[in-house]
Design a protein around this motif. Structure first.
Motif, PDB file in Angstrom:
ATOM      1  N   UNK A 107     -13.348  29.788  81.266  1.00  0.00           N
ATOM      2  CA  UNK A 107     -13.277  28.354  81.543  1.00  0.00           C
ATOM      3  C   UNK A 107     -13.457  28.089  83.033  1.00  0.00           C
ATOM      4  N   UNK A 108     -14.386  27.185  83.354  1.00  0.00           N
ATOM      5  CA  UNK A 108     -14.631  26.831  84.761  1.00  0.00           C
ATOM      6  C   UNK A 108     -14.315  25.352  84.945  1.00  0.00           C
ATOM      7  N   UNK A 109     -13.432  25.063  85.879  1.00  0.00           N
ATOM      8  CA  UNK A 109     -12.920  23.706  86.088  1.00  0.00           C
ATOM      9  C   UNK A 109     -13.747  22.945  87.127  1.00  0.00           C
ATOM     10  N   UNK A 110     -14.096  21.691  86.803  1.00  0.00           N
ATOM     11  CA  UNK A 110     -14.823  20.849  87.759  1.00  0.00           C
ATOM     12  C   UNK A 110     -13.935  19.671  88.146  1.00  0.00           C
ATOM     13  N   UNK A 111     -13.496  19.695  89.385  1.00  0.00           N
ATOM     14  CA  UNK A 111     -12.521  18.698  89.830  1.00  0.00           C
ATOM     15  C   UNK A 111     -13.072  17.280  89.824  1.00  0.00           C
TER      16      UNK A 111
ATOM     17  N   UNK B 162      -9.307  26.534  74.488  1.00  0.00           N
ATOM     18  CA  UNK B 162      -8.623  25.319  74.038  1.00  0.00           C
ATOM     19  C   UNK B 162      -8.692  24.241  75.123  1.00  0.00           C
ATOM     20  N   UNK B 163      -8.531  24.671  76.401  1.00  0.00           N
ATOM     21  CA  UNK B 163      -8.537  23.704  77.512  1.00  0.00           C
ATOM     22  C   UNK B 163      -9.832  22.902  77.526  1.00  0.00           C
ATOM     23  N   UNK B 164     -10.969  23.582  77.286  1.00  0.00           N
ATOM     24  CA  UNK B 164     -12.238  22.866  77.340  1.00  0.00           C
ATOM     25  C   UNK B 164     -12.413  21.971  76.124  1.00  0.00           C
ATOM     26  N   UNK B 165     -11.807  22.374  74.982  1.00  0.00           N
ATOM     27  CA  UNK B 165     -11.939  21.566  73.766  1.00  0.00           C
ATOM     28  C   UNK B 165     -11.092  20.293  73.829  1.00  0.00           C
TER      29      UNK B 165
ATOM     30  N   UNK C 161     -15.853  23.737  81.673  1.00  0.00           N
ATOM     31  CA  UNK C 161     -16.981  24.357  80.973  1.00  0.00           C
ATOM     32  C   UNK C 161     -16.589  25.742  80.499  1.00  0.00           C
ATOM     33  N   UNK C 162     -17.157  26.167  79.376  1.00  0.00           N
ATOM     34  CA  UNK C 162     -16.968  27.539  78.926  1.00  0.00           C
ATOM     35  C   UNK C 162     -18.244  28.317  79.264  1.00  0.00           C
ATOM     36  N   UNK C 163     -18.110  29.297  80.125  1.00  0.00           N
ATOM     37  CA  UNK C 163     -19.264  30.084  80.557  1.00  0.00           C
ATOM     38  C   UNK C 163     -19.114  31.500  80.012  1.00  0.00           C
ATOM     39  N   UNK C 164     -20.187  32.042  79.389  1.00  0.00           N
ATOM     40  CA  UNK C 164     -20.096  33.420  78.906  1.00  0.00           C
ATOM     41  C   UNK C 164     -19.751  34.379  80.046  1.00  0.00           C
ATOM     42  N   UNK C 165     -18.831  35.283  79.793  1.00  0.00           N
ATOM     43  CA  UNK C 165     -18.384  36.212  80.826  1.00  0.00           C
ATOM     44  C   UNK C 165     -19.514  37.171  81.190  1.00  0.00           C
ATOM     45  N   UNK C 166     -19.626  37.513  82.472  1.00  0.00           N
ATOM     46  CA  UNK C 166     -20.613  38.475  82.913  1.00  0.00           C
ATOM     47  C   UNK C 166     -21.932  37.861  83.338  1.00  0.00           C
TER      48      UNK C 166
END
Lengths: 296, 91
Positions: free
Chosen positions: B30-34, B74-77, B85-90
């Motif tokens: 999960x990546x947070x955009x303020x 869950x946070x992004x949902x 945003x949910x970003x694939x790891x790696x």
């Protein structure tokens, strides 16, 4: 009932990070809100189940509550003993038997019913993920009709046991249902239960991404849909008098409920269902509402 | 048996990270955009891992502890403005 403001909830951590719960675990949410509701003035009695796993490996524990791990069928009997001892010593704590659906409705039913009949001063929280998830998704008596488990390959043919109503019939001071998607409602109910003397029962609906076969990010969405489709009814009952909780009140009216397929299609465990099964579930929802409203 | 057998109480004490750094379980991050955040606190409320903390700083309303975040998403949902945003790891 006054609805709590999210800003007033404590920001302390009660279930520590890095625990052994699966990603998106509803039970972890239930424990988190339990801490928010009652601080760590809680003595937890935990029979075998996911909660025994979430604690992690000794010498560490992810629970900040005083916890006692007990054999499967004994949770309420142990809790009753603890409550009696607590009174003698004069300690100010709330004794909670925290059991899953198996530890409540199947294996723990005898001690649960016994403690309810004796009106022991405890809270029993049933975290209902609708199967034995910890041992590999076997059916329990709280698995709903039509659901796939590893022991019901073509979908369960029997109904879900109406446990809140069974507890209502015990004439205990407080019975309530809650959902992890409505934490403020759940926290309020826990606080109310803690202030009442005698046996209290709270049935927490907890959608499990692993056993119900849905993406872990939808845990809260599925729990919310269960209430919005009328599948799960939030209510509380003081001495047998039922009041429908604010979040479930709109769905007394059949027209305002979302179609039940919205709830079912998110979960792979219902993939074996035929259209006539869906009709049957719709009828079950109507019946459940009719039965419950008779107690209001 | 000698008298010197040490008695050990089967007691466990609260500890962070009993299952190690659970952040390694993550497949999506999960990546947070303020800039999109409306400070509703829902992500904090619904995070089962308690890794989201409200810091209320100028540059970020929340922080996510990636050491322990299991990436359930869950946070992004639950976010009403899609600020996580949910970003694939790696990647």
């Amino acid at each position: 009932m006054m609805v709590l403001n999210i800003k007033e909830l404590p920001q302390e951590k009660y279930l520590l990070s890095g625990n052994a719960a699966c990603p998106g675990c509803p039970e972890a949410l239930g424990l988190k809100y339990l801490g928010m509701a009652l601080d760590d003035k809680v003595i937890l009695v935990v029979p075998a189940g996911c909660s025994s796993v979430i604690q992690g490996l000794a010498p560490g524990s992810s629970f900040r509550f005083t916890t006692l791990n007990v054999p499967f069928a004994s949770s309420d009997a142990v809790a009753a003993g603890l409550a009696a001892a607590k009174e003698v010593v004069g300690e100010d704590a709330v004794v909670i038997a925290w059991a899953g659906d198996g530890g409540t409705a199947d294996i723990g039913m005898a001690t649960l019913s016994g403690a309810a009949e004796r009106n022991d001063n405890i809270i029993h929280v049933c975290v209902d993920n609708e199967a034995y998830m910890n041992t590999g998704i076997q059916r329990s008596s709280l698995t709903p009709y039509g659901a796939w488990t590893t022991t019901t390959w073509t979908g369960k043919k029997e109904r879900k046991k109406e446990l809140p109503l069974i507890m209502l019939a015990h004439k205990v001071p407080y019975v309530a249902t809650a959902s992890i998607a409505y934490p403020t409602d759940y926290i309020e109910k826990l606080r109310k239960a803690a202030s009442i003397k005698g046996f209290k029962y709270i049935h927490l609906h907890a959608p499990c991404p692993v056993g119900w076969r849905f993406d872990p990010k939808y845990t809260v969405r599925v729990a919310k849909l269960a209430v919005e489709t009328g599948m799960w009814i939030l209510f509380e009952a003081f001495n047998g008098k039922v009041t429908i909780s604010p979040f479930s009140r709109p769905y007394q009216n059949k027209e305002r409920r979302k179609p039940v397929t919205e709830y079912l299609k998110l979960q792979e465990r219902f993939r074996t269902m035929k259209p006539e099964d869906v009709k049957l579930i719709e009828k079950m929802i109507d019946d459940a509402w009719k039965t419950l409203l008779k107690f209001t | 048996m000698s008298d010197e057998v040490k008695q050990v109480l089967p007691l466990a004490k609260p500890m962070e990270g009993v299952s190690g750094k659970t952040g390694t379980w993550r497949v999506t991050k999960p990546v947070f955009h303020n800039d999109k955040c409306v400070k509703c606190r829902l992500c904090w409320l619904y995070c089962p891992e308690s890794v989201i903390e409200i810091v209320d700083r100028e540059d970020a309303f929340i922080t996510i502890n990636y050491d322990y975040c299991k990436g359930c998403g869950i946070c992004s949902d639950v976010c009403p403005t899609k600020a996580i945003d949910l970003v694939p790891e790696g990647e």
